[in-house]
Motif scaffolding. Structure first.
Motif, mmCIF file in Angstrom:
data_model
loop_
_atom_site.group_PDB
_atom_site.id
_atom_site.type_symbol
_atom_site.label_atom_id
_atom_site.label_comp_id
_atom_site.label_asym_id
_atom_site.label_seq_id
_atom_site.Cartn_x
_atom_site.Cartn_y
_atom_site.Cartn_z
ATOM 1 N N LEU A 182 1.930 7.775 -3.543
ATOM 2 C CA LEU A 182 2.552 6.460 -3.622
ATOM 3 C C LEU A 182 1.796 5.563 -4.589
ATOM 4 N N CYS A 183 0.479 5.677 -4.574
ATOM 5 C CA CYS A 183 -0.409 4.831 -5.366
ATOM 6 C C CYS A 183 -1.746 5.551 -5.426
ATOM 7 N N LEU A 184 -2.744 4.933 -6.046
ATOM 8 C CA LEU A 184 -4.116 5.423 -5.927
ATOM 9 C C LEU A 184 -4.831 4.478 -4.963
ATOM 10 N N PRO A 185 -5.007 4.875 -3.696
ATOM 11 C CA PRO A 185 -5.681 3.996 -2.734
ATOM 12 C C PRO A 185 -7.195 4.104 -2.874
ATOM 13 N N ILE A 186 -7.837 2.964 -3.077
ATOM 14 C CA ILE A 186 -9.296 2.938 -3.180
ATOM 15 C C ILE A 186 -9.839 1.939 -2.166
ATOM 16 N N LEU A 187 -11.080 2.155 -1.762
ATOM 17 C CA LEU A 187 -11.773 1.246 -0.861
ATOM 18 C C LEU A 187 -12.840 0.507 -1.658
ATOM 19 N N VAL A 188 -12.717 -0.819 -1.697
ATOM 20 C CA VAL A 188 -13.661 -1.650 -2.450
ATOM 21 C C VAL A 188 -13.959 -2.910 -1.649
ATOM 22 N N ARG A 189 -15.131 -3.437 -1.828
ATOM 23 C CA ARG A 189 -15.458 -4.722 -1.222
ATOM 24 C C ARG A 189 -14.707 -5.817 -1.972
ATOM 25 N N GLY A 190 -14.199 -6.793 -1.247
ATOM 26 C CA GLY A 190 -13.458 -7.875 -1.891
ATOM 27 C C GLY A 190 -12.124 -7.411 -2.430
ATOM 28 N N ALA A 191 -11.421 -6.562 -1.665
ATOM 29 C CA ALA A 191 -10.153 -6.006 -2.142
ATOM 30 C C ALA A 191 -9.132 -7.105 -2.447
ATOM 31 N N ARG A 192 -9.075 -8.147 -1.623
ATOM 32 C CA ARG A 192 -8.078 -9.196 -1.826
ATOM 33 C C ARG A 192 -8.372 -9.998 -3.090
ATOM 34 N N GLN A 193 -9.650 -10.300 -3.320
ATOM 35 C CA GLN A 193 -10.014 -11.032 -4.527
ATOM 36 C C GLN A 193 -9.739 -10.194 -5.780
ATOM 37 N N MET A 194 -10.031 -8.895 -5.709
ATOM 38 C CA MET A 194 -9.766 -8.037 -6.851
ATOM 39 C C MET A 194 -8.279 -7.935 -7.121
ATOM 40 N N ALA A 195 -7.468 -7.880 -6.070
ATOM 41 C CA ALA A 195 -6.016 -7.816 -6.247
ATOM 42 C C ALA A 195 -5.515 -9.034 -7.009
ATOM 43 N N ARG A 196 -6.058 -10.209 -6.704
ATOM 44 C CA ARG A 196 -5.641 -11.425 -7.412
ATOM 45 C C ARG A 196 -6.025 -11.363 -8.883
ATOM 46 N N LYS A 197 -7.214 -10.846 -9.165
ATOM 47 C CA LYS A 197 -7.647 -10.732 -10.566
ATOM 48 C C LYS A 197 -6.756 -9.762 -11.339
ATOM 49 N N LEU A 198 -6.445 -8.649 -10.736
ATOM 50 C CA LEU A 198 -5.616 -7.657 -11.413
ATOM 51 C C LEU A 198 -4.183 -8.151 -11.577
ATOM 52 N N THR A 199 -3.680 -8.892 -10.602
ATOM 53 C CA THR A 199 -2.341 -9.449 -10.712
ATOM 54 C C THR A 199 -2.237 -10.384 -11.910
ATOM 55 N N ALA A 200 -3.296 -11.133 -12.171
ATOM 56 C CA ALA A 200 -3.315 -12.029 -13.334
ATOM 57 C C ALA A 200 -3.251 -11.260 -14.648
ATOM 58 N N MET A 201 -3.518 -9.958 -14.612
ATOM 59 C CA MET A 201 -3.436 -9.109 -15.794
ATOM 60 C C MET A 201 -2.163 -8.271 -15.803
ATOM 61 N N SER A 202 -1.199 -8.627 -14.955
ATOM 62 C CA SER A 202 0.099 -7.952 -14.819
ATOM 63 C C SER A 202 -0.010 -6.602 -14.130
ATOM 64 N N ILE A 203 -1.077 -6.368 -13.388
ATOM 65 C CA ILE A 203 -1.273 -5.108 -12.674
ATOM 66 C C ILE A 203 -0.952 -5.330 -11.191
ATOM 67 N N PRO A 204 0.102 -4.707 -10.668
ATOM 68 C CA PRO A 204 0.500 -4.949 -9.269
ATOM 69 C C PRO A 204 -0.374 -4.204 -8.270
ATOM 70 N N ALA A 205 -1.632 -4.625 -8.164
ATOM 71 C CA ALA A 205 -2.539 -4.069 -7.155
ATOM 72 C C ALA A 205 -2.299 -4.781 -5.837
ATOM 73 N N ILE A 206 -2.336 -4.042 -4.752
ATOM 74 C CA ILE A 206 -1.977 -4.602 -3.443
ATOM 75 C C ILE A 206 -3.109 -4.370 -2.443
ATOM 76 N N PRO A 207 -3.612 -5.423 -1.786
ATOM 77 C CA PRO A 207 -4.535 -5.231 -0.662
ATOM 78 C C PRO A 207 -3.727 -4.703 0.519
ATOM 79 N N TRP A 208 -3.701 -3.410 0.674
ATOM 80 C CA TRP A 208 -2.684 -2.729 1.475
ATOM 81 C C TRP A 208 -2.767 -3.060 2.957
ATOM 82 N N TRP A 209 -1.656 -3.498 3.513
ATOM 83 C CA TRP A 209 -1.524 -3.769 4.939
ATOM 84 C C TRP A 209 -2.641 -4.679 5.452
ATOM 85 N N LYS A 210 -2.991 -5.663 4.663
ATOM 86 C CA LYS A 210 -4.097 -6.542 5.068
ATOM 87 C C LYS A 210 -3.758 -7.368 6.307
ATOM 88 N N GLY A 211 -2.444 -7.604 6.536
ATOM 89 C CA GLY A 211 -2.045 -8.458 7.639
ATOM 90 C C GLY A 211 -1.824 -7.705 8.940
#
Length: 408
Positions: free
Chosen positions: A330-359
């Motif tokens: 489905l995607c390349l799932p990775i585990l990183v610290r600060g996943a939500r912050q990284m997702a926002r940075k990547l989104t600003a570069m047009s990369i649809p990274a998702i902090p998966w099922w964070k809620g």
């Protein structure tokens, strides 16, 4: 041996694409979009009808509608229990709770594997169903679960929503359980669609009134897919701002549950608009013109390429560091610290990274003693490898992820 040969061929093509397009950079990565061939092209031999050939399948508006239909076939009573993985979206739980069924959790390891011993120990006299989720296209090892269900007289439901095009032993995923749930928009650029496959003949049949899906919902989802197409023709600065704005508006749906855990978006809850709905004619039309074999190959190539590019990146932990034969990631799932912050940075570069099922579902506002599930929700980041990305776009994703990690 044949699977090894196929894997070598796929990786060889991937390397060739990598070298040929290394010097080119995309302006925009983005999500999936509807292409002209999906509207005006001819039907393909490897489309959705071929994928489900021979199955007792019901095509529905969403995976949640498919779960609703599955629960009606199981005829569960209010005192009956369903065992479901602690690491889950929350939308599937909402359907179960609204069907007045008790939901209990079992443990999932930090590698995404069902803890069989914990599952077995949680079975009670009221347990009627074991619900297993295949994460990100990678199949769970179900043999001990199938045997357990057989010995205990339990139903097994396979949630294949994240694993639509994966094969297990040369067969479509979802053939081992009594029932199997699928989700089309997770893997395909379609406005709606889910499927329920009934493998157990004793569960087939039953009254079912199918309503046409709401036009507003379908048109809204089609609009989102067409916007992805239009964004590709705009200047780089404009397109990235628009993409980030659109993604940000969806992100803002999430609210808070408890003191520290975010609640899942409101759109994840099961409402009347999804009840008893069948799949739209638009999704059937589009899927008939999609080659499932080609889609799986492209996703495998992109996964292998991005895995290779990030393999030496400090701070990045892969949930799955290889790609077994038959898997459609489905995607390349990775585990990183600060996943939500990284997702926002990547989104600003047009990369649809998702902090998966964070809620979390409001009825399960925290990990509830399931620390592994909490760890996955807090640190999981899904990187795009969908079939409409070429090698240059995948390399761009890898480059930006490395930049983000270097800046942490």
């Amino acid at each position: 041996m044949s699977s090894l040969i196929q894997a070598e061929k796929e990786l060889r093509v991937c390397r060739q694409n990598d070298e040929a397009r290394r010097a080119i950079r995309p302006r925009f990565v983005g999500g999936m979009h509807i292409a002209a061939r999906h509207i005006f092209g001819s039907t393909t031999a490897n489309n959705y009808a071929n994928w489900f050939a021979g199955a007792n399948v019901c095509y529905l508006h969403s995976a949640r509608t498919a779960i609703q239909r599955a629960l009606s076939l199981l005829k569960l009573r209010p005192e009956d229990e369903i065992l479901i993985p602690a690491y889950h979206c929350g939308s599937e739980v909402d359907v179960m709770l609204k069907a007045n069924v008790k939901v209990r959790l079992f443990r999932i390891s930090v590698t995404g594997n069902a803890d069989f011993e914990d599952l077995r120990n949680r079975i009670t006299s009221r347990t009627k169903v074991i619900y297993v989720i295949h994460y990100f296209g990678f199949a769970q090892a179900l043999e001990p679960v199938v045997e357990l269900c057989r010995n205990k007289g339990l139903y097994l439901v396979e949630d294949c929503a994240l694993s639509l095009l994966t094969e297990v032993g040369g067969r479509r995923i979802g053939t081992q359980g009594d029932l199997a749930i699928y989700n089309f928009p997770k893997v395909l650029p379609v406005p709606d669609g889910g499927a329920l496959v009934v493998n157990n003949p004793e569960l087939q049949g039953g009254a079912w009134t199918e309503r046409t899906p709401g036009m507003v919902s379908i048109m809204g989802n089609l609009s989102r897919l067409f916007r992805q197409s239009l964004l590709r023709g705009l200047p780089e600065v404009v397109v990235r701002r628009l993409f980030a704005t659109l993604r940000g508006s969806a992100e803002s749906q999430a609210s808070r549950a408890g003191e520290s855990r975010p609640e899942m978006p409101r759109s994840y809850y099961f409402g009347s608009a999804m009840r008893d709905r069948k799949i739209s004619a638009a999704s059937r039309w589009l899927m008939a013109r999609m080659d499932f074999a080609e889609i799986r190959l492209r996703r495998r190539l992109n996964y292998s390429l991005l895995l290779k590019q990030l393999s030496q990146t400090p701070g990045v932990q892969f949930l799955f560091d290889d790609l077994p034969a038959g898997v459609c990631p489905l995607c390349l799932p990775i585990l990183v610290r600060g996943a939500r912050q990284m997702a926002r940075k990547l989104t600003a570069m047009s990369i649809p990274a998702i902090p998966w099922w964070k809620g979390y579902h409001r009825s399960f506002p925290d990990a509830g003693g399931f620390e592994e599930a909490g760890y996955l929700k807090d640190n999981m980041l899904a990187l795009p490898i969908h079939q409409q990305l070429d090698a240059r776009a995948v390399e761009f994703v890898g480059e930006k992820v490395r930049e983000c990690m270097a800046g942490t």
